[in-house]
Write a protein that holds these residues in place. Sequence first.
Motif, PDB file in Angstrom:
ATOM      1  N   ASP A  83       0.816  -1.207   0.000  1.00  0.00           N
ATOM      2  CA  ASP A  83       0.000   0.000   0.000  1.00  0.00           C
ATOM      3  C   ASP A  83       0.852   1.260   0.000  1.00  0.00           C
ATOM      4  OD1 ASP A  83      -2.477  -1.517   2.205  1.00  0.00           O
ATOM      5  OD2 ASP A  83      -2.316  -1.507   0.003  1.00  0.00           O
ATOM      6  N   THR A  84       2.031   1.205   0.627  1.00  0.00           N
ATOM      7  CA  THR A  84       2.872   2.422   0.730  1.00  0.00           C
ATOM      8  C   THR A  84       4.175   2.247  -0.048  1.00  0.00           C
ATOM      9  OG1 THR A  84       3.871   1.607   2.767  1.00  0.00           O
ATOM     10  CG2 THR A  84       1.874   2.964   2.965  1.00  0.00           C
ATOM     11  N   ARG A  85       4.140   1.508  -1.108  1.00  0.00           N
ATOM     12  CA  ARG A  85       5.349   1.185  -1.867  1.00  0.00           C
ATOM     13  C   ARG A  85       5.867   2.424  -2.597  1.00  0.00           C
ATOM     14  NH1 ARG A  85       4.626  -3.734  -5.714  1.00  0.00           N
ATOM     15  NH2 ARG A  85       4.549  -4.769  -3.668  1.00  0.00           N
ATOM     16  N   ASN A  86       7.180   2.651  -2.466  1.00  0.00           N
ATOM     17  CA  ASN A  86       7.872   3.708  -3.209  1.00  0.00           C
ATOM     18  C   ASN A  86       8.811   3.076  -4.231  1.00  0.00           C
ATOM     19  OD1 ASN A  86       6.742   5.856  -1.803  1.00  0.00           O
ATOM     20  ND2 ASN A  86       8.289   5.736  -0.177  1.00  0.00           N
ATOM     21  N   VAL A  87       8.911   3.743  -5.351  1.00  0.00           N
ATOM     22  CA  VAL A  87       9.821   3.276  -6.415  1.00  0.00           C
ATOM     23  C   VAL A  87      10.976   4.273  -6.525  1.00  0.00           C
ATOM     24  CG1 VAL A  87      10.029   2.677  -8.838  1.00  0.00           C
ATOM     25  CG2 VAL A  87       7.891   2.208  -7.611  1.00  0.00           C
ATOM     26  N   GLU A  88      12.147   3.748  -6.413  1.00  0.00           N
ATOM     27  CA  GLU A  88      13.334   4.621  -6.489  1.00  0.00           C
ATOM     28  C   GLU A  88      14.272   4.135  -7.619  1.00  0.00           C
ATOM     29  OE1 GLU A  88      13.629   5.753  -1.739  1.00  0.00           O
ATOM     30  OE2 GLU A  88      15.130   4.463  -2.669  1.00  0.00           O
ATOM     31  N   MET A  89      14.842   5.143  -8.220  1.00  0.00           N
ATOM     32  CA  MET A  89      15.862   4.850  -9.253  1.00  0.00           C
ATOM     33  C   MET A  89      17.233   5.013  -8.594  1.00  0.00           C
ATOM     34  SD  MET A  89      16.320   6.712 -12.975  1.00  0.00           S
ATOM     35  CE  MET A  89      16.635   8.301 -12.218  1.00  0.00           C
ATOM     36  N   VAL A  90      18.005   3.908  -8.565  1.00  0.00           N
ATOM     37  CA  VAL A  90      19.288   3.870  -7.829  1.00  0.00           C
ATOM     38  C   VAL A  90      20.450   3.956  -8.852  1.00  0.00           C
ATOM     39  CG1 VAL A  90      20.735   2.544  -6.266  1.00  0.00           C
ATOM     40  CG2 VAL A  90      18.240   2.488  -6.023  1.00  0.00           C
ATOM     41  N   LEU A  91      21.375   4.875  -8.500  1.00  0.00           N
ATOM     42  CA  LEU A  91      22.554   5.064  -9.378  1.00  0.00           C
ATOM     43  C   LEU A  91      23.539   3.907  -9.144  1.00  0.00           C
ATOM     44  CD1 LEU A  91      24.070   6.906 -11.380  1.00  0.00           C
ATOM     45  CD2 LEU A  91      25.089   8.058  -9.379  1.00  0.00           C
ATOM     46  N   ASN A  92      23.804   3.198 -10.211  1.00  0.00           N
ATOM     47  CA  ASN A  92      24.707   2.047 -10.099  1.00  0.00           C
ATOM     48  C   ASN A  92      26.158   2.365 -10.505  1.00  0.00           C
ATOM     49  OD1 ASN A  92      22.645   0.373  -9.244  1.00  0.00           O
ATOM     50  ND2 ASN A  92      22.089  -0.229 -11.351  1.00  0.00           N
ATOM     51  N   ALA A  93      26.317   3.454 -11.205  1.00  0.00           N
ATOM     52  CA  ALA A  93      27.676   3.796 -11.685  1.00  0.00           C
ATOM     53  C   ALA A  93      27.835   5.308 -11.636  1.00  0.00           C
ATOM     54  CB  ALA A  93      27.882   3.283 -13.099  1.00  0.00           C
ATOM     55  N   PRO A  94      29.043   5.808 -11.396  1.00  0.00           N
ATOM     56  CA  PRO A  94      29.236   7.256 -11.325  1.00  0.00           C
ATOM     57  C   PRO A  94      28.916   7.901 -12.681  1.00  0.00           C
ATOM     58  CG  PRO A  94      31.163   6.089 -10.523  1.00  0.00           C
ATOM     59  CD  PRO A  94      30.285   5.063 -11.144  1.00  0.00           C
ATOM     60  N   LEU A  95      28.441   9.150 -12.537  1.00  0.00           N
ATOM     61  CA  LEU A  95      28.111   9.911 -13.741  1.00  0.00           C
ATOM     62  C   LEU A  95      29.313  10.786 -14.113  1.00  0.00           C
ATOM     63  CD1 LEU A  95      24.462  11.045 -12.874  1.00  0.00           C
ATOM     64  CD2 LEU A  95      25.172   9.145 -14.336  1.00  0.00           C
ATOM     65  N   ASP A  96      29.417  10.997 -15.362  1.00  0.00           N
ATOM     66  CA  ASP A  96      30.493  11.844 -15.870  1.00  0.00           C
ATOM     67  C   ASP A  96      29.871  12.762 -16.916  1.00  0.00           C
ATOM     68  OD1 ASP A  96      33.813  11.235 -17.285  1.00  0.00           O
ATOM     69  OD2 ASP A  96      32.788  13.082 -16.664  1.00  0.00           O
ATOM     70  N   ARG A  97      29.648  14.036 -16.485  1.00  0.00           N
ATOM     71  CA  ARG A  97      28.964  14.939 -17.373  1.00  0.00           C
ATOM     72  C   ARG A  97      29.761  15.146 -18.646  1.00  0.00           C
ATOM     73  NH1 ARG A  97      28.647  19.977 -19.025  1.00  0.00           N
ATOM     74  NH2 ARG A  97      30.636  20.469 -18.035  1.00  0.00           N
ATOM     75  N   GLU A  98      31.110  15.042 -18.530  1.00  0.00           N
ATOM     76  CA  GLU A  98      31.917  15.258 -19.720  1.00  0.00           C
ATOM     77  C   GLU A  98      31.712  14.141 -20.734  1.00  0.00           C
ATOM     78  OE1 GLU A  98      32.927  17.858 -16.744  1.00  0.00           O
ATOM     79  OE2 GLU A  98      33.078  15.661 -16.594  1.00  0.00           O
ATOM     80  N   LYS A  99      31.375  12.973 -20.282  1.00  0.00           N
ATOM     81  CA  LYS A  99      31.127  11.875 -21.218  1.00  0.00           C
ATOM     82  C   LYS A  99      29.662  11.912 -21.693  1.00  0.00           C
ATOM     83  CE  LYS A  99      34.542   8.554 -19.505  1.00  0.00           C
ATOM     84  NZ  LYS A  99      34.767   7.219 -18.926  1.00  0.00           N
ATOM     85  N   THR A 100      28.786  12.008 -20.729  1.00  0.00           N
ATOM     86  CA  THR A 100      27.350  11.983 -21.090  1.00  0.00           C
ATOM     87  C   THR A 100      26.629  12.988 -20.183  1.00  0.00           C
ATOM     88  OG1 THR A 100      27.487   9.624 -21.604  1.00  0.00           O
ATOM     89  CG2 THR A 100      25.294  10.590 -21.311  1.00  0.00           C
ATOM     90  N   ASP A 101      26.060  13.987 -20.835  1.00  0.00           N
ATOM     91  CA  ASP A 101      25.324  14.980 -20.019  1.00  0.00           C
ATOM     92  C   ASP A 101      23.793  14.716 -19.995  1.00  0.00           C
ATOM     93  OD1 ASP A 101      25.129  17.720 -22.418  1.00  0.00           O
ATOM     94  OD2 ASP A 101      25.024  15.542 -22.695  1.00  0.00           O
ATOM     95  N   HIS A 102      23.312  13.803 -20.882  1.00  0.00           N
ATOM     96  CA  HIS A 102      21.889  13.450 -20.867  1.00  0.00           C
ATOM     97  C   HIS A 102      21.725  11.948 -21.008  1.00  0.00           C
ATOM     98  CE1 HIS A 102      21.607  17.740 -21.992  1.00  0.00           C
ATOM     99  NE2 HIS A 102      20.411  17.672 -21.344  1.00  0.00           N
TER     100      HIS A 102
END
Length: 808
Positions: free
Chosen positions: A177-196
Motif C-alpha cells: 500500500d505504501t510502496r515507493n519506487v526509487e531509481m538507484v545510481l549504479n555507476a558514477p556519472l560523468d557529465r563530460e562523457k554523457t550529459d543526458h
Amino acid sequence: MKRRVVLIVTLFSFCPVLGQVSYSIPEEMAPGSVVGNVAQDLGLDIKRFESGKARVFTGDGTACIELNRERGVLLMKDRIDREMLCRQVTPCALHFQILLENPMEFYRVTVEILDVNDNPPVFMNSNVNFNISESALVGTSFTLDTATDLDVGDNSLKSYFIKPSDTFSIKMNGDEDTRNVEMVLNAPLDREKTDHLSLVLTAVDGGEPQMSGTMQIRVTVLDVNDNAPVFSQPVYKAAIKENAPLGTLVVKVTATDADHGSNGEIIYSITNVAKEIRGLFVINRESGEVTLNGKTDYEISKQYQINVRASDHGGLTGSCKLIVDVLDLNDNRPNIYIMTKSNVISEDAKPNTAVSMIKVEDVDSAENGRVNCFSENDDRFILKSKTANFYTLETDNELDRELTSEYNITITCSDEGVPSLSSSVTLTLHISDVNDNAPVFDRSSYEAYIVENNSPGLSIFTVKATDADWNQNARVSYILEDSSVNGVPVSSYVSVSADSGVIHAVRSFDYEQIKDFQLCVKAQDGGSPPLSSNVTVKILVQDQNDNAPQVLYPVQTGGSLVAEMVPRSADVGYLVTKVVAVDVDSGQNAWLSYKLQKAADRALFEVGSQNGEIRTIRQVTDKDAVKQRLTVIVEDNGQPSRSATVIVNVAVADSFPEVLSEFTDFTHDKEYNDNLTFYLVLALAVVSFLFITCVVVIISVKIYRWRQSRILYHSNLPVIPYYPPRYSDTLGTGTLPHVYNYDTCRTTDSRKSDIKYMQPMSQSLVSVDDVGADSAQNGHQRSANSTLVRNYFHSNLAHLTNIQIDSY
C-alpha cells in the motif's frame, strides 16, 4: 468462469427473510450470461416464481442483473466494470433481494464481482526530467512516480524495471500500500562523457496475460549537488471532515537540504496521485502547506494517500507519503425504499396482516448510519423490524371503513447522528368495504297522517333509512312486510316504493270505517348476505266533514203529521220538545249547533243552540194560533259546514178534539195540486177496471157452474145440492175511540179475520191523516195520495164482499 455459490437458509417465525445465496462472477460478462440458477440454489419451485411475481429489488432502483422467472435463473443485464463499481475496494459485491408476493417474502442475494486483468498500469506523467549532479554517489536513489493499476489482487501492479539498466536500477521500498519506487545510481556519472540519459521505466502487473505501462525518464547530468532534501518524517497523517470548505489547511510538510544557495532551495510538489483525486489537494511550492481544493465525501472515499516531493535546484529530491483520513459527518438522510405494498385492504383484515415491506439505508457510518423507523398518524398500524434495515407495516387493530375509509400512514426513519437526520414516506391505504352495517331508520317509529276520501296512489309519507356501508352494500331498498288490518292484507291499503321509501295509498280511506292502522316496513341493503332492519309506521286517517247531521227525533214520516202539543197554560221556558241529531264525523266536524230557521211566530219559541231544546220564550195566549210550524236547522262545525233541517209541528191547545178538528180542517183545506189529481184519477181507473174484471169473472163462473149442473142433472148420477157459505158483513160501525187507529183484514172465515190495534198516542202527540201536509214536500204528498187511494179501494172492496152468490 469461476463461480462460487453459498446458500444460507434462516427460518424465523416472525421474519419474511427466508434465505440467502451468494455467487461469484467475473467482471465484463456479456449481457444475457447466466449468473446462477437461483431457484435451484434456494430450493424453490419454478411455479412459485410465477405465482409470486418474483422480481429483483435494489435500493437505488438500478440493477445490472435481472431475473428470468420461467427458468428461475439470474442473467446479466448490463456489462459490469468492477473498477467503476468498487474502485479499489475489495471484495466487490452486488447486494439485492428477490421479492415474492402472496405471501410476501424475500431472499437476499450477493453477487461478488471478480477482477479481470483489463487495466494496464498507468503513470501519471509519461515524461519525467531529472537533474543529477555528476558528483552523485553510487547508490544514490531518486524517487520516481509510481504507476497506478485499477485492477486488484493478482491483477494489480507487481514490479518495475528500467532500460537501459547499466547506469540505473529500480528499487522498491515499503509494503504494497505504501510502496515507493526509487531509481538507484549504479555507476558514477560523468557529465563530460554523457550529459543526458534517456531511460524507460516499465511497470508490469501480475495478470494473465500480463499488462504493462511505461514512463520516459530524461536525466540531465549537473555539476555537484551532493545533498538531497530530507522530510522531517517519512509519513504524514492528517484528518479532515467531509464537506470541508475549499482552502481548508490539511497539513504542512517540511523538508530540509544541507546544501547552500540554489542547491538548498526546496520546491514542493504532489506526485503519484490517482486520477479520481487529482486536483483534490494542492501544495504551496514554497511553504509545503497542503490545502483542500475540492469536495470530499466520506461515502465515496474514506482515505486519500498522496506522495509529496521536495526538490532542490540541484536536481536532488526527497519524498514522503501523506495519508488524509476523511471524518464522517451526518450529512446523509436515511433512504426509504418501498419493496412491496398493498394499496387496498379489506376492513375485516385480521391483526398482523402485512401491508407493506420497506428497506432503509443510511450511507453514513457508525451512529450516523444507525437508523430507527416508526409509523405515525394512526394507532391501527404498527411498523415491525424484521432484520437489520428491513421493516414490515402490519395491522395492529381491527379496521372500520365506516370510521375511516382511507389512511395516510407516514413512516419516518431517523438516524442516531447529532443532529439527527430523518426521512419520511407516506403510504396511502384504502379500506375496502364489508357489509357489516344494517340500514338504520332515522326514527324508531313513524306516524303519518292522511285525510279521508283521498285519491288512490296519493303519497302519504316517506320513510328514510341510511346504511353506513359503501356502494352496493349501502344501497337500501324498502319492502312492505306482510301483515293484516281487520283481516285484510295491509298491501290492499298501502304500498311502499322500493327505491325511495315513499308510502302510497292504494285505496281511498273512510274515517268512519277505519281511523288508524299500523304497518311494518323493512329496509334491506344490497350486500351479500343482505342486512335489514324494520320500523313501524302508524297511519292516522284524518276526518273530513263529509257527513251531514242526521236527525233522530222528531222522526219525519211520510204518512202522518206529527205534532207536539203545548197547553195554553204553559209558562215561559216550557219544554216543548227536543231535537236530537248526531253526526258520524269526529272532532269539530261533529260539533252540532241548532238554530230556528223559520217559525210562524218567532216571538213564541226558541231553540237551544247547543242542546236543541225547543222552549217557549213568553206566555202562551188565546190569540196564538193552534197550528205552529217550526223549521229547525242543524249545522256542524266543519269547513265547509253541513246541515240538516227538521220540521216540528206544534199544536197550541188544551184538548185533543180541538187539536184533531183543527188539524183535520187544516188537511181538507189544502188545495190539491196537479200531482194529487193525477193520482186520484189513476186510482179511480184502476178500481173501476178491477170491479169490471171481477163482475166478468163472477158471471163467467156462474155460467160455467150452471152448465155443469145441467149436465149433472140430466145424467144418472145422484145430485148433491151445494150451498156456498154466506159472506159476512163487516161494515158495521166501530165502537173504538176515534183517537185510535186500527187496520182490519176481513175474510169469510171469522177465525182468520184480524184487527191490528196501534198504540195510543200520548197527550203531546197527535197523529192524523196528512193528505196535504206540505205541497213543497213531494214525498209527503205522494204518501197522502196513496192513503186516499187505499181508503177508497177498501171501501169498494167491502161492498164487493156483500154480494151474495147463490149456487144454482
